[in-house]
Write a protein that holds these residues in place. Structure first.
Motif, PDB file in Angstrom:
ATOM      1  N   ARG A   1      -5.668  12.524  -3.106  1.00  8.98           N
ATOM      2  CA  ARG A   1      -5.475  11.127  -3.326  1.00  8.98           C
ATOM      3  C   ARG A   1      -5.084  10.620  -4.845  1.00  8.98           C
ATOM      4  NH1 ARG A   1      -4.716  12.093   1.217  1.00  8.98           N
ATOM      5  NH2 ARG A   1      -5.497  11.179   3.178  1.00  8.98           N
TER       6      ARG A   1
ATOM      7  N   SER B   1       0.831  -1.268   0.108  1.00  6.92           N
ATOM      8  CA  SER B   1       0.150   0.005  -0.036  1.00  6.92           C
ATOM      9  C   SER B   1       0.865   1.319  -0.051  1.00  6.92           C
ATOM     10  CB  SER B   1      -0.934  -0.160   1.361  1.00  6.92           C
ATOM     11  OG  SER B   1      -1.536   1.384   1.381  1.00  6.92           O
TER      12      SER B   1
ATOM     13  N   LEU C   1     -22.435  12.576   4.017  1.00  5.85           N
ATOM     14  CA  LEU C   1     -20.941  12.321   4.000  1.00  5.85           C
ATOM     15  C   LEU C   1     -20.268  13.403   4.846  1.00  5.85           C
ATOM     16  CD1 LEU C   1     -18.256  11.145   2.608  1.00  5.85           C
ATOM     17  CD2 LEU C   1     -18.687  13.052   0.944  1.00  5.85           C
TER      18      LEU C   1
ATOM     19  N   ILE D   1     -16.686  15.364   4.881  1.00  5.73           N
ATOM     20  CA  ILE D   1     -15.638  15.553   4.470  1.00  5.73           C
ATOM     21  C   ILE D   1     -14.639  16.007   5.323  1.00  5.73           C
ATOM     22  CG2 ILE D   1     -14.308  17.312   2.706  1.00  5.73           C
ATOM     23  CD1 ILE D   1     -16.880  16.971   0.967  1.00  5.73           C
TER      24      ILE D   1
ATOM     25  N   TYR E   1      -1.773  -1.579  11.061  1.00  5.73           N
ATOM     26  CA  TYR E   1      -2.192  -1.956   9.650  1.00  5.73           C
ATOM     27  C   TYR E   1      -0.850  -1.716   8.801  1.00  5.73           C
ATOM     28  CZ  TYR E   1      -3.873  -1.426   4.785  1.00  5.73           C
ATOM     29  OH  TYR E   1      -4.000  -1.364   3.363  1.00  5.73           O
TER      30      TYR E   1
ATOM     31  N   ARG F   1      -9.597  14.221  10.001  1.00  6.94           N
ATOM     32  CA  ARG F   1      -9.697  12.795  10.679  1.00  6.94           C
ATOM     33  C   ARG F   1      -8.200  12.488  10.994  1.00  6.94           C
ATOM     34  NH1 ARG F   1     -11.178   7.792   6.816  1.00  6.94           N
ATOM     35  NH2 ARG F   1      -9.474   8.256   5.899  1.00  6.94           N
TER      36      ARG F   1
ATOM     37  N   LEU G   1     -13.779   6.518   1.357  1.00  5.78           N
ATOM     38  CA  LEU G   1     -14.604   7.697   0.840  1.00  5.78           C
ATOM     39  C   LEU G   1     -15.502   7.066   0.026  1.00  5.78           C
ATOM     40  CD1 LEU G   1     -15.147  10.588   0.605  1.00  5.78           C
ATOM     41  CD2 LEU G   1     -13.099  10.760  -1.220  1.00  5.78           C
TER      42      LEU G   1
ATOM     43  N   VAL H   1     -10.533  15.527  -2.372  1.00  5.66           N
ATOM     44  CA  VAL H   1     -12.131  14.918  -1.803  1.00  5.66           C
ATOM     45  C   VAL H   1     -13.029  15.747  -2.427  1.00  5.66           C
ATOM     46  CG1 VAL H   1     -13.458  14.436   0.189  1.00  5.66           C
ATOM     47  CG2 VAL H   1     -10.993  14.176   0.510  1.00  5.66           C
TER      48      VAL H   1
ATOM     49  N   ASN I   1      -5.303   4.465  -3.896  1.00  2.63           N
ATOM     50  CA  ASN I   1      -6.490   4.181  -3.417  1.00  2.63           C
ATOM     51  C   ASN I   1      -7.578   3.572  -4.383  1.00  2.63           C
ATOM     52  OD1 ASN I   1      -5.367   6.395  -1.861  1.00  2.63           O
ATOM     53  ND2 ASN I   1      -7.431   6.493  -0.713  1.00  2.63           N
ATOM     54  N   PRO I   2      -7.631   2.408  -4.339  1.00  3.62           N
ATOM     55  CA  PRO I   2      -8.555   1.693  -5.211  1.00  3.62           C
ATOM     56  C   PRO I   2      -9.864   1.738  -5.042  1.00  3.62           C
ATOM     57  CG  PRO I   2      -7.223   0.119  -4.077  1.00  3.62           C
ATOM     58  CD  PRO I   2      -7.195   1.627  -3.342  1.00  3.62           C
TER      59      PRO I   2
ATOM     60  N   GLY J   1      -4.586  11.162  11.676  1.00  2.28           N
ATOM     61  CA  GLY J   1      -3.850  10.191  10.651  1.00  2.28           C
ATOM     62  C   GLY J   1      -4.097  10.483   9.218  1.00  2.28           C
TER      63      GLY J   1
ATOM     64  N   THR K   1       0.445   3.607   1.757  1.00  2.00           N
ATOM     65  CA  THR K   1       0.530   3.970   3.216  1.00  2.00           C
ATOM     66  C   THR K   1       2.098   3.859   3.547  1.00  2.00           C
ATOM     67  OG1 THR K   1      -0.455   3.531   5.289  1.00  2.00           O
ATOM     68  CG2 THR K   1       0.032   1.595   4.183  1.00  2.00           C
TER      69      THR K   1
HETATM   70  C1  UD1 Z   1      -6.607   4.316   3.630  1.00  2.93           C
HETATM   71  C2  UD1 Z   1      -5.442   3.866   4.057  1.00  2.93           C
HETATM   72  C3  UD1 Z   1      -4.608   2.977   3.285  1.00  2.93           C
HETATM   73  C4  UD1 Z   1      -5.556   2.105   2.682  1.00  2.93           C
HETATM   74  C5  UD1 Z   1      -6.702   2.451   1.954  1.00  2.93           C
HETATM   75  C6  UD1 Z   1      -7.487   1.506   1.523  1.00  2.93           C
HETATM   76  C7  UD1 Z   1      -3.932   4.916   5.825  1.00  2.93           C
HETATM   77  C8  UD1 Z   1      -3.104   6.272   6.220  1.00  2.93           C
HETATM   78  N1  UD1 Z   1      -4.871   5.086   4.668  1.00  2.93           N
HETATM   79  O1  UD1 Z   1      -6.339   5.258   2.792  1.00  2.93           O
HETATM   80  O2  UD1 Z   1      -3.472   2.394   3.877  1.00  2.93           O
HETATM   81  O3  UD1 Z   1      -4.830   1.155   1.672  1.00  2.93           O
HETATM   82  O4  UD1 Z   1      -7.495   3.355   2.917  1.00  2.93           O
HETATM   83  O5  UD1 Z   1      -8.288   2.102   0.413  1.00  2.93           O
HETATM   84  O6  UD1 Z   1      -3.528   4.097   6.351  1.00  2.93           O
HETATM   85  N2  UD1 Z   1     -12.619  10.984   3.623  1.00  2.93           N
HETATM   86  C9  UD1 Z   1     -13.691  11.738   4.001  1.00  2.93           C
HETATM   87  N3  UD1 Z   1     -14.868  11.210   4.460  1.00  2.93           N
HETATM   88  C10 UD1 Z   1     -15.024  10.021   4.482  1.00  2.93           C
HETATM   89  C11 UD1 Z   1     -14.097   9.039   4.352  1.00  2.93           C
HETATM   90  C12 UD1 Z   1     -12.945   9.579   3.773  1.00  2.93           C
HETATM   91  O7  UD1 Z   1     -13.572  13.220   3.566  1.00  2.93           O
HETATM   92  O8  UD1 Z   1     -15.996   9.613   5.073  1.00  2.93           O
HETATM   93  C13 UD1 Z   1     -11.206  11.483   2.942  1.00  2.93           C
HETATM   94  C14 UD1 Z   1     -10.104  11.200   3.836  1.00  2.93           C
HETATM   95  O9  UD1 Z   1      -9.531  12.322   4.703  1.00  2.93           O
HETATM   96  C15 UD1 Z   1      -8.863  11.034   2.593  1.00  2.93           C
HETATM   97  C16 UD1 Z   1      -9.890  10.480   1.603  1.00  2.93           C
HETATM   98  O10 UD1 Z   1     -10.995  10.849   1.816  1.00  2.93           O
HETATM   99  O11 UD1 Z   1      -8.711  12.469   2.476  1.00  2.93           O
HETATM  100  C17 UD1 Z   1      -9.474   9.010   1.318  1.00  2.93           C
HETATM  101  O12 UD1 Z   1      -9.930   8.356   2.526  1.00  2.93           O
HETATM  102  P1  UD1 Z   1     -10.113   6.785   2.509  1.00  2.93           P
HETATM  103  O13 UD1 Z   1     -10.814   6.280   1.543  1.00  2.93           O
HETATM  104  O14 UD1 Z   1     -10.236   6.309   3.840  1.00  2.93           O
HETATM  105  O15 UD1 Z   1      -8.533   6.236   2.174  1.00  2.93           O
HETATM  106  P2  UD1 Z   1      -6.859   6.529   2.702  1.00  2.93           P
HETATM  107  O16 UD1 Z   1      -7.216   7.353   4.198  1.00  2.93           O
HETATM  108  O17 UD1 Z   1      -6.448   7.576   1.613  1.00  2.93           O
END
Ligand code: UD1
Length: 341
Positions: free
Chosen positions: A233, A126, A217, A219, A151, A297, A202, A274, A181-182, A299, A128
């Motif tokens: 991302r 990843s 949702l 953000i 993780y 959020r 997300l 986002v 980010n898949p 981290g 990450t």
């Molecule tokens: C996370 C993990 C990554 C993992 C991936 C799986 C970390 C730091 N990140 O990535 O290792 O492989 O998930 O796909 O360990 N967001 C919102 N609202 C939401 C959810 C997300 O605004 O309800 C934003 C987050 O702040 C981020 C972006 O959307 O900026 C992507 O978030 P997310 O899909 O959770 O992926 P990552 O955190 O990038």
């Protein structure tokens, strides 16, 4: 003769898409999964897309005897290892669950591969591992940063375990693919992401909000030092990502590797915020999403995207689907599983 690829975690989101692409590229596939984080939906979808049943073994890679039996039963030429826990937050509250499962399953797999005299091993890593990068985009040479979750740490440790195993045991070859980010789903809408409970990621949160399952949702943060203040991302289409696995397995099986252990970024090279993603989702699917700006959020990194040049050149692979097509497929999948017309 066709080569046989074992896909551990093959009933999950990424594993199911990779299985489809492998079979369509002419490989025989054996799926192994303990079904700890999924049901049969994706396995059934894979069989429907391919028009045939695939060998499926319900087993846990932490059970070494079961891994031995699997290798005794099938002529496995390569393994793609997805079987792992993946919830970042849970890994912080329950690190031992992550260390024992994610490390033990991978070590068992490698030990059995060594007993068999070798194997081609593709590890699902990843982005990450790059943490909060100092320089963007990140190349494979960018430094790995100390992991911020258990993780993330298991991803780094498994990369190192694979690297050291390749160096020590003749016959073991390894590739680590670092996914960005898949997102999205197969164009058939028969397989896709099925998170249990409230989605952490997300796009599943967006599609569930559009489906009326989630009210709104959040953000997470609009005060980041990015063009629109929201995090950036590199969202990679799941089918494109799956095709990178086919290219990497073929590189191993055809003896095209330049070293026993190789690493590739699997991303598009295109940063998307986002807010941009939310707007694109609304536009392409002709709907309005209920969203609000919420605090950051903990981290989250500000921005990360890939330099995919190495994969483009050495794997002959490139991300092809547009973000619009991908977001359309994500919504088509959500509608399919929720029976929305
Ligand atoms: C996370 C993990 C990554 C993992 C991936 C799986 C970390 C730091 N990140 O990535 O290792 O492989 O998930 O796909 O360990 N967001 C919102 N609202 C939401 C959810 C997300 O605004 O309800 C934003 C987050 O702040 C981020 C972006 O959307 O900026 C992507 O978030 P997310 O899909 O959770 O992926 P990552 O955190 O990038």
């Amino acid at each position: 003769m066709k080569a046989t690829v074992l896909v551990s975690g093959g009933a999950g989101f990424i594993g199911s898409h990779v299985t489809v692409e492998l079979v369509q590229a002419g490989y025989d596939v054996v799926i192994a999964d303990n079904m700890s984080n999924c049901d049969e939906t994706n396995y059934r979808g894979v069989c429907s897309i391919l028009g045939k049943e695939l060998p499926f073994v319900r087993m846990d890679f932490c059970d070494k005897e079961a891994v031995r039996n699997l290798f005794a039963k099938y002529p496995i030429d390569a393994v793609i290892h997805f079987a792992a826990f993946k919830a970042v937050g849970e890994s912080v509250t329950n690190p031992l669950k992550y260390y024992s499962n994610n490390l033990e399953s991978f070590i068992n797999l490698l030990e059995v591969a060594v007993e068999k005299g070798g194997c081609n091993v593709l590890f699902s890593s990843s982005a990450t591992v790059y943490g909060e990068p100092e320089k963007l985009p990140v190349t494979e040479e960018s430094p790995r940063m100390p992991a911020t979750s258990s993780y993330g740490n298991t991803k780094q440790m498994c990369e190192d375990i694979l690297r050291d195993s390749v160096a020590a045991y003749p016959g073991i070859k390894g590739i680590a693919l670092r996914y960005f980010n898949p997102i999205g789903a197969h164009p058939s809408a028969l397989i896709g992401e099925l998170p249990r409970g409230v989605p952490n990621n997300l796009v599943p949160f967006i599609t569930q909000t559009a489906a009326g399952i989630r009210e709104c949702l959040s953000i997470f943060g609009d005060d980041y030092p990015t063009p629109d203040g929201t995090c950036q991302r590199d969202y990679i289409d799941i089918v494109d990502l799956a095709k990178a696995h086919v290219a990497a397995v073929t590189r191993m099986l055809k003896d095209k590797m330049e070293a026993g252990y190789e690493i590739f970024n699997v991303g598009t090279g295109r940063p998307v915020s986002v807010m941009e993603l939310v707007k694109a989702f609304e536009k392409v699917n002709h709907l309005k999403l209920n969203y609000r700006i919420a605090p950051r959020r903990p981290g989250d990194v500000t921005a990360i995207w890939a330099d995919p040049a190495k994969a483009n050149e050495k794997l002959g692979w490139k991300a092809e689907r547009s973000i619009e097509e991908t977001l359309e497929s994500a919504w088509a999948w959500e509608k399919h599983i929720r029976n929305i017309k």
